[in-house]
Motif scaffolding. Structure first.
Motif, short mmCIF file in Angstrom:
data_model
loop_
_atom_site.label_atom_id
_atom_site.label_comp_id
_atom_site.label_asym_id
_atom_site.label_seq_id
_atom_site.Cartn_x
_atom_site.Cartn_y
_atom_site.Cartn_z
N THR A 69 9.21 37.93 20.58
CA THR A 69 8.69 39.19 20.05
C THR A 69 7.62 39.69 21.02
O THR A 69 7.37 39.06 22.05
N ARG A 70 6.98 40.76 20.70
CA ARG A 70 5.92 41.30 21.58
C ARG A 70 4.66 40.45 21.54
O ARG A 70 3.83 40.52 22.43
N THR A 71 4.49 39.67 20.49
CA THR A 71 3.32 38.81 20.35
C THR A 71 3.58 37.48 21.02
O THR A 71 4.58 36.81 20.73
N ALA A 72 2.70 37.08 21.92
CA ALA A 72 2.87 35.83 22.67
C ALA A 72 3.02 34.64 21.72
O ALA A 72 2.26 34.50 20.76
N GLY A 73 4.02 33.82 21.99
CA GLY A 73 4.24 32.61 21.20
C GLY A 73 4.99 32.82 19.90
O GLY A 73 5.23 31.87 19.17
N THR A 74 5.37 34.06 19.60
CA THR A 74 6.06 34.37 18.35
C THR A 74 7.52 34.69 18.63
O THR A 74 7.84 35.43 19.56
N PHE A 75 8.41 34.12 17.81
CA PHE A 75 9.84 34.24 17.99
C PHE A 75 10.52 34.57 16.67
O PHE A 75 9.96 34.33 15.61
N VAL A 76 11.73 35.12 16.76
CA VAL A 76 12.55 35.41 15.58
C VAL A 76 13.97 34.95 15.84
O VAL A 76 14.39 34.81 16.99
N TRP A 77 14.73 34.74 14.78
CA TRP A 77 16.16 34.49 14.92
C TRP A 77 16.84 35.84 15.09
O TRP A 77 16.55 36.78 14.35
N PRO A 78 17.74 35.98 16.08
CA PRO A 78 18.40 37.27 16.30
C PRO A 78 19.38 37.61 15.18
O PRO A 78 19.83 36.72 14.45
N ALA A 79 19.70 38.89 15.04
CA ALA A 79 20.67 39.34 14.03
C ALA A 79 22.04 38.71 14.28
O ALA A 79 22.73 38.32 13.34
#
Length: 85
Positions: free
Chosen positions: A23-33
């Protein structure tokens, strides 16, 4: 760039990994669609056993060691992929 993922299977010498997105925030991630699943040789792993912290009801995940992992990736990249021409 490194990406966290979940090993889902083994296919010969390769591991099948389901990757997260930054994501735009360092160290933050999401599972993709849509799942990003790839086969990866074990020598391309820079760390194992990293457990992200859930920060948004399972939608976003934070990796507190992201700075250390960035440094490990940079060392790995310099050693194996950057050459003096």
């Amino acid at each position: 760039m490194w990406y966290p993922g979940l090993i889902t299977d083994k296919n010969g010498p390769q591991l099948v990994v389901k990757f997260m997105l930054r994501t735009r925030t360092a160290g933050t991630f999401v599972w993709p669609a849509r799942d990003d699943v790839q086969k990866v040789l074990p020598e391309f792993f820079i760390a194992c056993g990293v457990v992200p912290e859930c920060v948004n009801y399972g939608r976003q995940w934070f990796i507190s060691d992201h700075v250390k992992l960035d440094e490990l990736f940079q060392m790995y990249k310099n050693m194996y992929f950057e050459t003096d021409l």
